[in-house]
Write a protein that holds these residues in place. Structure first.
Motif, PDB file in Angstrom:
ATOM      1  N   TYR A  30       0.833  -1.212   0.000  1.00 30.52           N
ATOM      2  CA  TYR A  30       0.000   0.000   0.000  1.00 30.52           C
ATOM      3  C   TYR A  30       0.865   1.259   0.000  1.00 30.52           C
ATOM      4  O   TYR A  30       0.756   2.079   0.914  1.00 30.52           O
ATOM      5  N   ASP A  46      -1.135   4.711   0.157  1.00 36.07           N
ATOM      6  CA  ASP A  46      -1.860   4.882   1.420  1.00 36.07           C
ATOM      7  C   ASP A  46      -0.907   5.215   2.566  1.00 36.07           C
ATOM      8  O   ASP A  46      -1.203   6.061   3.414  1.00 36.07           O
ATOM      9  N   PRO A 103      -9.173   4.022   3.767  1.00 33.14           N
ATOM     10  CA  PRO A 103      -8.791   2.859   2.955  1.00 33.14           C
ATOM     11  C   PRO A 103      -7.945   1.879   3.778  1.00 33.14           C
ATOM     12  O   PRO A 103      -7.299   2.283   4.755  1.00 33.14           O
ATOM     13  N   GLN A 115      -4.320   2.713   4.817  1.00 32.80           N
ATOM     14  CA  GLN A 115      -4.154   3.723   5.868  1.00 32.80           C
ATOM     15  C   GLN A 115      -4.489   3.152   7.243  1.00 32.80           C
ATOM     16  O   GLN A 115      -3.841   3.480   8.237  1.00 32.80           O
TER      17      GLN A 115
END
Lengths: 212, 98
Positions: free
Chosen positions: A53, A56, A139, A142
């Motif tokens: 990610y 993020d 999301p 995060q």
């Protein structure tokens, strides 16, 4: 270690005291390695999720205050210096300087925790804490970032608190002359623990605060 | 026993050495913060980790006294560091090729 056995046996008052300072230090290092692997597992999890990610993590990291993180880094580095100075002081038989440096170390450690308190409570006010509605609306990446942030800096903070307790005990032992210029392995081991706390922060700081 | 005679003088690090190392650590911290402000992408992570590695080497060698202690402590350190690296590498093999 032989060095200490020699010194000790040369003093008549302690002629029969047997100490194994090298053994004591080895035990401490072995313990530190279990700590390394404990945090290592978390760093591993961080690494994998950061690659999964990337965006993020970048966005979530913006919320953290770089200046607060930098300040805490400087505080911890300086406290590592003062605990090292305390050991040299006691080795040279300078009790006053050892006590002074240990006191400064403890004050720095407490300052670190005070900053941490303000940092965390600011996040809590924004509704950013594990399991909050605010957080769960973010999301996945995060949520992962904040989850790791809280668990890793939280566990590190716990180590800081334990470190303060250990250093306070060392301070008392120095004051009571239980730690002296020819018997200071306890202080060395306490110092090792404190340096480990510093070491972990050296990695936590860039990984959480410095993603841009 | 006789061999140990040489190491009998427990190495006492001077105050000055510690202060120099501390200055180095602070300097490295300001470098890492400054560099982070510039957008290097993935290179930034490599730079940050390199600086962190240098900082930990300083802390481990001087503050934690590894440089002046018996070699056995270095062996301990290498074994546990190696273990950690193996765990990381194996995990990333799995992660990259799954």
């Amino acid at each position: 270690m032989t060095q200490n056995e020699h010194t000790v046996s040369s003093e008549h008052s302690h002629a029969h005291v047997h100490r194994d300072d090298i053994g004591a230090k080895m035990g401490m290092w072995l313990f530190l390695f279990t700590e390394l692997l404990l945090f290592g597992g978390m760093f591993l999890m961080y690494a994998v999720y950061r690659f999964q990610y990337q965006m993020d993590f970048k966005i979530a990291a913006m919320e953290l205050s770089v200046s607060m993180g930098t300040l805490n880094t400087i505080i911890l580095l300086t406290s590592s210096l003062t605990v090292a100075l305390a050991i040299t002081a006691i080795q040279k038989g300078n009790k006053f300087l050892a006590v002074l440096n240990l006191n400064i170390t403890i004050i720095f450690a407490l300052m670190f925790m005070v900053n941490k308190y303000y940092e965390w409570s600011a996040k809590f006010e924004h509704g950013l804490y594990p399991g909050s509605d605010e957080m769960l609306s973010l999301p996945n990446g995060q949520i992962m970032f904040y989850g790791l942030y809280y668990i890793m800096t939280g566990l590190h903070g716990l180590h800081v608190i334990i470190g303060v307790i250990i250093l306070a005990i060392m301070l008392v032992l120095v004051i009571k002359d239980k730690i002296t210029s020819d018997n200071y392995v306890k202080l060395e081991n306490g110092g090792l623990y404190w340096h480990l706390v510093d070491l972990i922060w050296i990695f936590l700081f860039p990984l959480f605060y410095l993603i841009h | 026993m006789d061999q140990n005679k040489h190491s009998e003088h427990h190495h006492v690090t001077g105050y000055g050495v510690y202060i120099l190392v501390w200055l180095g650590l602070i300097a490295l911290t300001s470098i890492t913060v400054t560099v982070a402000g510039i957008d290097f992408g993935m290179v930034a992570l490599a730079v940050a980790m390199t600086i962190a590695a240098i900082k930990s080497a300083l802390v481990i060698n001087i503050f934690m006294h590894i440089k002046f202690d018996q070699p056995i402590f270095k062996v301990f350190l290498l074994v546990s560091g190696f273990t950690l690296i193996v765990i990381f590498v194996l995990t990333f093999f799995d992660f990259t090729y799954r």
